[in-house]
Design a protein around this motif. Structure first.
Motif, PDB file in Angstrom:
ATOM      1  N   PHE A  51      34.557  31.486  46.329  1.00  0.00           N
ATOM      2  CA  PHE A  51      35.420  32.665  46.232  1.00  0.00           C
ATOM      3  C   PHE A  51      35.196  33.618  47.405  1.00  0.00           C
ATOM      4  O   PHE A  51      36.132  34.292  47.839  1.00  0.00           O
ATOM      5  N   THR A  52      33.986  33.656  47.920  1.00  0.00           N
ATOM      6  CA  THR A  52      33.734  34.473  49.107  1.00  0.00           C
ATOM      7  C   THR A  52      34.470  33.905  50.313  1.00  0.00           C
ATOM      8  O   THR A  52      35.107  34.643  51.077  1.00  0.00           O
ATOM      9  N   ILE A  53      34.414  32.595  50.496  1.00  0.00           N
ATOM     10  CA  ILE A  53      35.127  31.965  51.607  1.00  0.00           C
ATOM     11  C   ILE A  53      36.628  32.184  51.484  1.00  0.00           C
ATOM     12  O   ILE A  53      37.333  32.367  52.480  1.00  0.00           O
ATOM     13  N   LEU A  54      37.140  32.196  50.243  1.00  0.00           N
ATOM     14  CA  LEU A  54      38.572  32.444  50.026  1.00  0.00           C
ATOM     15  C   LEU A  54      38.980  33.888  50.314  1.00  0.00           C
ATOM     16  O   LEU A  54      40.164  34.203  50.333  1.00  0.00           O
ATOM     17  N   GLY A  55      37.995  34.760  50.518  1.00  0.00           N
ATOM     18  CA  GLY A  55      38.312  36.126  50.909  1.00  0.00           C
ATOM     19  C   GLY A  55      38.231  37.160  49.815  1.00  0.00           C
ATOM     20  O   GLY A  55      38.696  38.291  49.983  1.00  0.00           O
ATOM     21  N   PHE A  56      37.633  36.808  48.684  1.00  0.00           N
ATOM     22  CA  PHE A  56      37.398  37.795  47.635  1.00  0.00           C
ATOM     23  C   PHE A  56      36.081  38.509  47.911  1.00  0.00           C
ATOM     24  O   PHE A  56      35.098  37.887  48.321  1.00  0.00           O
ATOM     25  N   ARG A  57      36.051  39.799  47.667  1.00  0.00           N
ATOM     26  CA  ARG A  57      34.804  40.559  47.796  1.00  0.00           C
ATOM     27  C   ARG A  57      34.096  40.542  46.446  1.00  0.00           C
ATOM     28  O   ARG A  57      34.578  41.142  45.481  1.00  0.00           O
ATOM     29  N   LEU A  58      32.964  39.882  46.373  1.00  0.00           N
ATOM     30  CA  LEU A  58      32.214  39.776  45.128  1.00  0.00           C
ATOM     31  C   LEU A  58      31.190  40.899  45.022  1.00  0.00           C
ATOM     32  O   LEU A  58      30.542  41.252  46.018  1.00  0.00           O
ATOM     33  N   THR A  59      31.056  41.456  43.836  1.00  0.00           N
ATOM     34  CA  THR A  59      29.971  42.394  43.594  1.00  0.00           C
ATOM     35  C   THR A  59      28.650  41.640  43.623  1.00  0.00           C
ATOM     36  O   THR A  59      28.614  40.417  43.440  1.00  0.00           O
ATOM     37  N   PRO A  60      27.531  42.335  43.848  1.00  0.00           N
ATOM     38  CA  PRO A  60      26.225  41.659  43.786  1.00  0.00           C
ATOM     39  C   PRO A  60      26.033  40.983  42.427  1.00  0.00           C
ATOM     40  O   PRO A  60      26.583  41.422  41.418  1.00  0.00           O
TER      41      PRO A  60
ATOM     42  N   ILE B  13      30.996  50.332  37.557  1.00  0.00           N
ATOM     43  CA  ILE B  13      31.753  49.083  37.710  1.00  0.00           C
ATOM     44  C   ILE B  13      32.903  49.256  38.693  1.00  0.00           C
ATOM     45  O   ILE B  13      33.062  48.479  39.634  1.00  0.00           O
ATOM     46  N   TRP B  14      33.730  50.295  38.486  1.00  0.00           N
ATOM     47  CA  TRP B  14      34.898  50.515  39.345  1.00  0.00           C
ATOM     48  C   TRP B  14      34.515  51.346  40.568  1.00  0.00           C
ATOM     49  O   TRP B  14      34.938  52.494  40.720  1.00  0.00           O
ATOM     50  N   ARG B  15      33.718  50.756  41.447  1.00  0.00           N
ATOM     51  CA  ARG B  15      33.309  51.454  42.660  1.00  0.00           C
ATOM     52  C   ARG B  15      34.289  51.129  43.791  1.00  0.00           C
ATOM     53  O   ARG B  15      34.676  49.976  43.981  1.00  0.00           O
ATOM     54  N   PRO B  16      34.712  52.131  44.562  1.00  0.00           N
ATOM     55  CA  PRO B  16      35.745  51.908  45.586  1.00  0.00           C
ATOM     56  C   PRO B  16      35.390  50.826  46.595  1.00  0.00           C
ATOM     57  O   PRO B  16      36.270  50.079  47.038  1.00  0.00           O
ATOM     58  N   GLU B  17      34.121  50.725  46.979  1.00  0.00           N
ATOM     59  CA  GLU B  17      33.749  49.761  48.009  1.00  0.00           C
ATOM     60  C   GLU B  17      33.901  48.311  47.559  1.00  0.00           C
ATOM     61  O   GLU B  17      33.907  47.398  48.385  1.00  0.00           O
ATOM     62  N   TRP B  18      34.043  48.088  46.269  1.00  0.00           N
ATOM     63  CA  TRP B  18      34.213  46.727  45.748  1.00  0.00           C
ATOM     64  C   TRP B  18      35.669  46.372  45.481  1.00  0.00           C
ATOM     65  O   TRP B  18      35.969  45.266  45.027  1.00  0.00           O
ATOM     66  N   GLN B  19      36.578  47.286  45.747  1.00  0.00           N
ATOM     67  CA  GLN B  19      37.982  47.072  45.394  1.00  0.00           C
ATOM     68  C   GLN B  19      38.858  46.635  46.555  1.00  0.00           C
ATOM     69  O   GLN B  19      40.059  46.401  46.381  1.00  0.00           O
ATOM     70  N   VAL B  20      38.283  46.484  47.746  1.00  0.00           N
ATOM     71  CA  VAL B  20      39.047  46.062  48.922  1.00  0.00           C
ATOM     72  C   VAL B  20      38.614  44.650  49.285  1.00  0.00           C
ATOM     73  O   VAL B  20      37.436  44.402  49.569  1.00  0.00           O
ATOM     74  N   HIS B  21      39.567  43.720  49.276  1.00  0.00           N
ATOM     75  CA  HIS B  21      39.270  42.302  49.487  1.00  0.00           C
ATOM     76  C   HIS B  21      39.852  41.828  50.821  1.00  0.00           C
ATOM     77  O   HIS B  21      41.012  42.152  51.141  1.00  0.00           O
ATOM     78  N   PRO B  22      39.086  41.073  51.608  1.00  0.00           N
ATOM     79  CA  PRO B  22      39.608  40.555  52.871  1.00  0.00           C
ATOM     80  C   PRO B  22      40.908  39.764  52.726  1.00  0.00           C
ATOM     81  O   PRO B  22      41.731  39.742  53.638  1.00  0.00           O
ATOM     82  N   ASN B  23      41.116  39.111  51.577  1.00  0.00           N
ATOM     83  CA  ASN B  23      42.340  38.328  51.389  1.00  0.00           C
ATOM     84  C   ASN B  23      43.494  39.133  50.792  1.00  0.00           C
ATOM     85  O   ASN B  23      44.571  38.590  50.560  1.00  0.00           O
ATOM     86  N   GLY B  24      43.281  40.414  50.516  1.00  0.00           N
ATOM     87  CA  GLY B  24      44.348  41.262  50.005  1.00  0.00           C
ATOM     88  C   GLY B  24      44.562  41.219  48.505  1.00  0.00           C
ATOM     89  O   GLY B  24      45.545  41.776  47.990  1.00  0.00           O
ATOM     90  N   PHE B  25      43.648  40.605  47.750  1.00  0.00           N
ATOM     91  CA  PHE B  25      43.771  40.564  46.290  1.00  0.00           C
ATOM     92  C   PHE B  25      43.846  41.983  45.736  1.00  0.00           C
ATOM     93  O   PHE B  25      43.043  42.841  46.087  1.00  0.00           O
TER      94      PHE B  25
END
Length: 269
Positions: A31-40, A153-165
């Motif tokens: 999922f990281t390679i697909l461009g999703f930003r994963l939380t720790p 949980i809803w932290r802004p830095e985790w809501q922006v995904h490289p793939n645009g999800f």
């Protein structure tokens, strides 16, 4: 600490779960390679591990069990791949009382937690869930979740995904008898079943649960929205064991057989 304003209202979608079972490492890489930003990676007090893919609203969760130690039995016993539809609630006790009136078997609220680390500090995220017995919905787990600490949980830095999800729009569930099962799904979600030209569905805000004919009950396919499909397409076609099929400029199917997963990817342009 508890956020003063609840993010969730009873009956709306909270998140959708993908069960990776004991393949969390591989799933997180994919999922990281697909461009999703994963939380720790999170470690629940009940004996499960997770990564989240956040949006400003409902989110996508990878869940699994650790290789050693306590292992959460409902995760081990539930279907591999798409397996969880989680409804938001503001008060688990009130939700339990309301669901008891539907005639569906429902289990009392369960509390659990996990550490969350960000900006060099660690806090404890707390949750309360109301679940149905596994046999009640063989297609997958359905439960309600009260977030006691939504700000963790809803932290802004985790809501922006490289793939645009940016959003979850639909879950398709197969059923041998959609007309009968849709009412049970609606009752479990504190919603009302509807029928249109596409068949039976349960609306939950801007998300819908479609119940379609199929030989067995199964969470079949998930629709995700992206700003555009260009970036996730670029990444998907470069990955082995991933099938990307573009149906139109704004729609494609992404299949990850390794995780028993089919995603419909859409964009407005």
């Amino acid at each position: 600490m508890k956020n003063a304003v609840s993010r969730s209202t009873f009956g709306g979608l909270d998140h959708v779960v993908i069960n990776t079972m004991r393949d969390m490492d591989a799933a997180a890489v994919a999922f990281t390679i697909l461009g999703f930003r994963l939380t720790p990676r999170g470690h629940h007090s009940l004996g499960s591990i997770n990564h989240l893919m956040m949006t400003p609203g409902p989110y996508l969760e990878l869940v699994g069990v650790p290789p050693e130690g306590l292992q959460r039995q409902d995760v081990v016993d539930s279907p591999f791949g798409l397996n969880g539809l989680v409804i938001a609630c503001a008060d688990a006790d009130a939700t339990f009382a309301s669901l008891e009136q539907t005639g569906l078997p429902v289990e009392p609220p369960v509390a659990f937690s996990r550490p969350v680390t960000f900006s060099g500090q660690t806090e404890v995220a707390e949750f309360r869930t109301v679940r149905f017995p596994a046999a009640c919905f063989p297609a997958g787990r359905i439960y309600h979740c009260e977030h006691l600490t939504p700000d963790l949980i809803w932290r802004p830095e985790w809501q922006v995904h490289p793939n645009g999800f940016c959003r979850i729009s639909k879950l398709v569930v197969t059923s041998p008898d959609p007309a009968m099962d849709v009412d049970r799904y609606a009752a479990a979600c504190n919603a009302v079943a509807h029928q249109d030209r596409e068949g039976w569905f349960v609306p939950l805000g801007d998300f819908r649960l479609d119940v379609v004919p199929g030989p067995v009950a199964r969470f079949m396919e998930l629709d995700l929205l992206f700003g555009t499909l260009d970036e996730i397409e670029r990444r998907a076609v470069a990955m082995p064991n991933v099938v990307w099929v573009r149906q139109a400029a704004t729609c494609a199917t992404l299949r990850l057989a390794e995780f028993n997963l089919s995603l419909t990817c859409r964009s407005p342009r």
